[in-house]
Write an enzyme that holds these catalytic residues in place. Structure first.
Site, PDB file in Angstrom:
ATOM      1  CG  ASP A 271      36.556  25.073   1.182  1.00  0.00           C
ATOM      2  OD1 ASP A 271      35.986  26.091   0.771  1.00  0.00           O
ATOM      3  OD2 ASP A 271      36.055  23.943   1.096  1.00  0.00           O
ATOM      4  CG  ASP A 272      34.539  29.126   2.467  1.00  0.00           C
ATOM      5  OD1 ASP A 272      34.531  29.085   1.224  1.00  0.00           O
ATOM      6  OD2 ASP A 272      33.523  28.921   3.152  1.00  0.00           O
TER       7      ASP A 272
ATOM      8  CB  CYS B  69      33.532  25.364  -3.050  1.00  0.00           C
ATOM      9  SG  CYS B  69      34.021  23.667  -2.819  1.00  0.00           S
TER      10      CYS B  69
ATOM     11  NE  ARG C 298      36.877  22.837  -3.582  1.00  0.00           N
ATOM     12  CZ  ARG C 298      37.747  22.756  -2.585  1.00  0.00           C
ATOM     13  NH1 ARG C 298      38.615  21.772  -2.554  1.00  0.00           N
ATOM     14  NH2 ARG C 298      37.736  23.645  -1.612  1.00  0.00           N
TER      15      ARG C 298
ATOM     16  CE  LYS D 263      34.598  21.289  -0.378  1.00  0.00           C
ATOM     17  NZ  LYS D 263      34.177  22.546   0.266  1.00  0.00           N
TER      18      LYS D 263
ATOM     19  CG  HIS E 158      32.366  19.933  -3.339  1.00  0.00           C
ATOM     20  ND1 HIS E 158      32.134  21.090  -2.619  1.00  0.00           N
ATOM     21  CD2 HIS E 158      31.139  19.417  -3.585  1.00  0.00           C
ATOM     22  CE1 HIS E 158      30.843  21.248  -2.425  1.00  0.00           C
ATOM     23  NE2 HIS E 158      30.212  20.244  -3.003  1.00  0.00           N
TER      24      HIS E 158
ATOM     25  CG  HIS F  48      33.760  25.246   3.913  1.00  0.00           C
ATOM     26  ND1 HIS F  48      32.607  24.757   4.480  1.00  0.00           N
ATOM     27  CD2 HIS F  48      33.405  25.733   2.699  1.00  0.00           C
ATOM     28  CE1 HIS F  48      31.596  24.930   3.633  1.00  0.00           C
ATOM     29  NE2 HIS F  48      32.058  25.534   2.541  1.00  0.00           N
TER      30      HIS F  48
ATOM     31  CG  ASP G 134      37.613  27.370  -2.068  1.00  0.00           C
ATOM     32  OD1 ASP G 134      37.730  28.318  -1.270  1.00  0.00           O
ATOM     33  OD2 ASP G 134      36.782  26.455  -1.891  1.00  0.00           O
ATOM     34  CG  ASN G 135      35.479  30.666  -1.897  1.00  0.00           C
ATOM     35  OD1 ASN G 135      35.040  29.540  -2.172  1.00  0.00           O
ATOM     36  ND2 ASN G 135      35.566  31.105  -0.655  1.00  0.00           N
TER      37      ASN G 135
ATOM     38  CE  LYS H 254      31.490  29.747  -0.540  1.00  0.00           C
ATOM     39  NZ  LYS H 254      31.412  28.801   0.601  1.00  0.00           N
TER      40      LYS H 254
END
Length: 693
Positions: free
Chosen positions: A32-33, A70, A74, A133, A135, A222, A328-329, A371
């Site tokens: 994540d991130d 995010c 997903r 996660k 989300h 993240h 994710d980004n 992002k």
């Protein structure tokens, strides 16, 4: 003897047939991130030995793409659809049209016209499990165990690392177990917890003699960045070379390792990101500390990957398991240039740390933006594929340059599992999958892609067909790049090749129309009926003045010039502030620097001048009609850029000498100005017409 030989041959043939019928396991790691260049095997100075080992014995994709944010990523990964088709074109907030109907592309949760990887693989005899996660709509009742996962240890939306982090809440097979109730240990760290439970679930699959699909979605790296003290301490001082030199080093390493073409230039440092050598020793130490925490978080995530991979090896499952790892980004520039460093002890469970735009520029080397955006820095992800049974011999350690996208992961899983993607599921017609299987690339063959790849997030949009990419910021014109010659997006070819722009734009329009993307801007919550603001365009104010609502400046779509005449305060203090935590600006002395800070939804920009300031000071802060920001005082000037002017007025009014409402500036709590403010003049330019998307 002949009878015995025939018997043995029959047994051998039976064993071979059984081996050929054995379905592969699949493990997908999502982080994540994390930026494209943050892994050691993608050019970084960070230590990721476990992922580097997977890359050495597998494949590295250099042109793989995510969804820029995010939740959309997903949704797309799980369903093999573009995020809007799955119902999650933005985040998990539901958006409705003027008649009150839910907008299909912005429902905030996975819809029932999509089908997930575990739902499809479950019908093919797979044991399906998830850790980490989720989300994609738990706030609307869409939980992983209702979308095909048979075993789960998950967080609805992440945002924590320790049991005592604010917001920690974990669900075990759908049951809320809080922070450390059974079966959780009393003390844990998230990046250790997810793979440890992943192995517990894999043991269940082995007991049941089923192939397994495990989705391990780390919340690392993240914000808020948190890590054990000893992990952070190992990295302290290691980033004092600064982002400028480290970007150059990553760029050189990427060229040496064949990850990028030497003809792609390293993108320039953004105007509002200061040169490292211009910083004070105090600021350099602060930025080093932020990045040390990030490095510790990433290193611990890599350790978690290693735990699961070693567990597969010990269980005799590694050779027949496809492992995919991606982000994710791109790197996250939220919190602006200075990032965020709130808390008594940075990096602990109670602290709130963002690395900010400075280090995010390093994360995404050599690309532009971050992002949220559909430029390469926002949508490029590492993709490591490891599968010893298939990726072997000369393919091990190879670099795969064919473009790929999240939509391809479901297609790959369905292909290698021998599953069937349904036209109907649970009585609902299912949207046809969009991606192509990556299996040919694992074998060194060409992918069967025949369609362009598309993106949209927050009005930022893009389409890639072959090596040509059309990309635009929200409400701005299309730009065109030849990624074979210029993947760092430095030379816009739109004016030279208008016919290509027209063709690709038409394809994007057609995709957007069929994929629930339109109307653009649907991701936004309706703007509250804020004040219209004063009709005046010139304001002269002094300490203690406060203008509410309709008497405050009307900032909408206007250039702004602020001139302040004051005596420097002894400490920090707010000179002028209008707005709050959603929209507004402030001019302040913060940490001894003069800071011009502008905030609107998802767009935080600050420009600062180093102090100290003594005696009388005249400062001028300007937001120009083209988005350029300048700040000048005491013979010095700094500049930056915003993507747009203020689209709406802040609800909170204008105050001089303090921040009367919720904090709009870089400060957590506004300090009252203790010097003398002789005058603050605010001049608004002519209102600029809104640009069409």
């Amino acid at each position: 003897m002949k009878l015995l030989a025939s018997f043995l041959l029959a047994i051998a043939a039976s064993g071979l047939a059984h081996a050929q019928e054995t379905k592969p396991n699949i493990v997908v790691f999502l982080v994540d991130d994390m930026g494209w260049s943050d892994l050691g095997c993608y050019g970084s100075e960070l230590k990721t030995p476990n992922l580097d080992a997977l890359a050495k014995n597998g494949l590295r994709f250099t042109q793989f793409y995510n969804g820029a944010r995010c939740c959309p990523t997903r949704a797309s990964l799980l369903t093999g659809l573009y995020a809007h088709q799955a119902g999650v074109g933005h985040m998990t907030e539901e958006r409705r049209d003027e008649q009150g109907k839910v907008r299909p592309g912005y429902s905030g949760r996975l819809n029932d016209t999509s089908v997930t990887i575990p739902e499809v693989l479950g019908t093919a005899g797979y044991f399906t499990a998830m850790t980490g996660k989720w989300h994609v709509g738990q706030n609307h009742g869409v939980r992983p165990e209702l979308r095909g996962f048979q075993r789960t240890l998950t967080a609805a939306a992440g945002g924590f690392y320790f049991p005592d982090s604010p917001g920690t809440r974990i669900f075990y097979n759908g049951t809320d177990v809080g922070t450390n109730s059974a079966p959780l240990p009393k003390e844990w760290y998230a990046s250790d917890l997810w793979p440890e439970f992943g192995l517990k679930f894999i043991d269940e699959a082995i007991t049941e003699k089923k192939p397994f699909f495990l989705y391990n979605a780390f919340n690392a790296p993240h914000f808020p960045l948190q890590a054990p003290d000893e992990d952070i301490a190992r990295w302290r001082g290691k980033f004092k070379a600064g982002w400028d030199k480290l970007r150059e080093a990553r760029y050189r390493k990427q060229i040496e390792n064949g990850l990028i073409d030497p003809k792609w230039p390293l993108s320039a440092r953004p105007e509002d990101v200061p040169a490292w050598d211009s910083l004070s020793a105090e600021d350099q130490d602060r930025y080093d500390h932020l990045m040390a925490i990030y490095a510790a978080v990433l290193e611990r995530m890599d350790k978690g990957v290693g735990t699961l991979v070693e567990g597969l090896r010990q269980r005799g499952q590694l050779d027949n398991t496809l492992i995919l790892f991606l982000s994710d980004n791109g790197g996250n520039a939220e919190a602006g240039v200075r990032g965020r460093s709130n808390g008594d002890k940075l990096g602990d469970a109670k602290s709130d740390v963002f690395i900010g735009k400075t280090w995010a520029t390093l994360n995404n080397t050599p690309f532009v933006r971050y992002k949220h955006y559909t430029d390469e820095g926002g949508i490029s992800t590492p993709l490591i594929a490891h599968w010893p049974a298939v990726i072997k011999d000369q393919r091990r350690g190879a670099i795969e340059k064919q473009p790929g996208h999240l939509i391809d992961i479901l297609a790959t899983a369905v292909d290698i599992a021998g599953a069937e993607y349904p036209a109907e599921f649970k009585g609902k017609a299912i949207t046809p999958k969009e991606g192509v299987s990556l299996l040919p690339a694992f074998k060194g063959e060409k992918l069967a892609r025949t369609k362009p790849i598309f993106w949209e997030h927050e009005g930022n949009r893009a389409v890639r067909e072959g090596d040509l990419k059309l990309v635009a910021l929200e409400n701005q014109a299309w730009r065109l790049y030849d990624l074979a010659a210029d993947r760092s997006e430095q030379k816009d070819l739109a004016a030279e090749r208008p016919e290509v722009v027209k063709d690709l734009a038409a394809k994007w329009d057609a995709w957007a129309a069929r994929s629930n993307v339109l109307p653009l801007g649907s991701w936004r919550a309706p703007e509250p009926d804020g004040p219209k603001g004063s009709k005046e365009r010139n304001f002269t104010l002094k300490t203690g003045d406060y203008l509410e609502g309709d008497k405050a400046p009307d900032l909408r779509n206007r250039p702004i010039t602020i001139t302040a005449d004051f005596d420097a305060p002894k400490g920090d203090g707010v000179i002028a502030a209008q707005g709050g935590t959603a929209h507004g600006f402030s001019l302040s002395i913060h940490h001894g620097k003069l800071v011009f800070f502008l905030r609107s939804r998802g767009d935080v920009v600050s420009v600062e001048l180093p102090g100290p300031f003594n005696g009388p000071v005249q400062a001028k802060a300007v937001l120009a009609s083209n988005g350029k920001i300048t700040l000048s005082a005491a013979g010095n000037e700094a500049s930056g850029t915003r993507e747009k002017l203020f689209a709406s007025n802040p609800i909170d009014g204008l105050s001089i000498g303090e921040d009367h409402g919720p904090a709009v500036g870089p400060y957590k709590k506004a300090a009252r100005f203790d010097g003398t403010i002789r005058s603050v003049n605010i001049t608004l330019g002519k209102k600029k017409k809104k640009q069409a998307p």
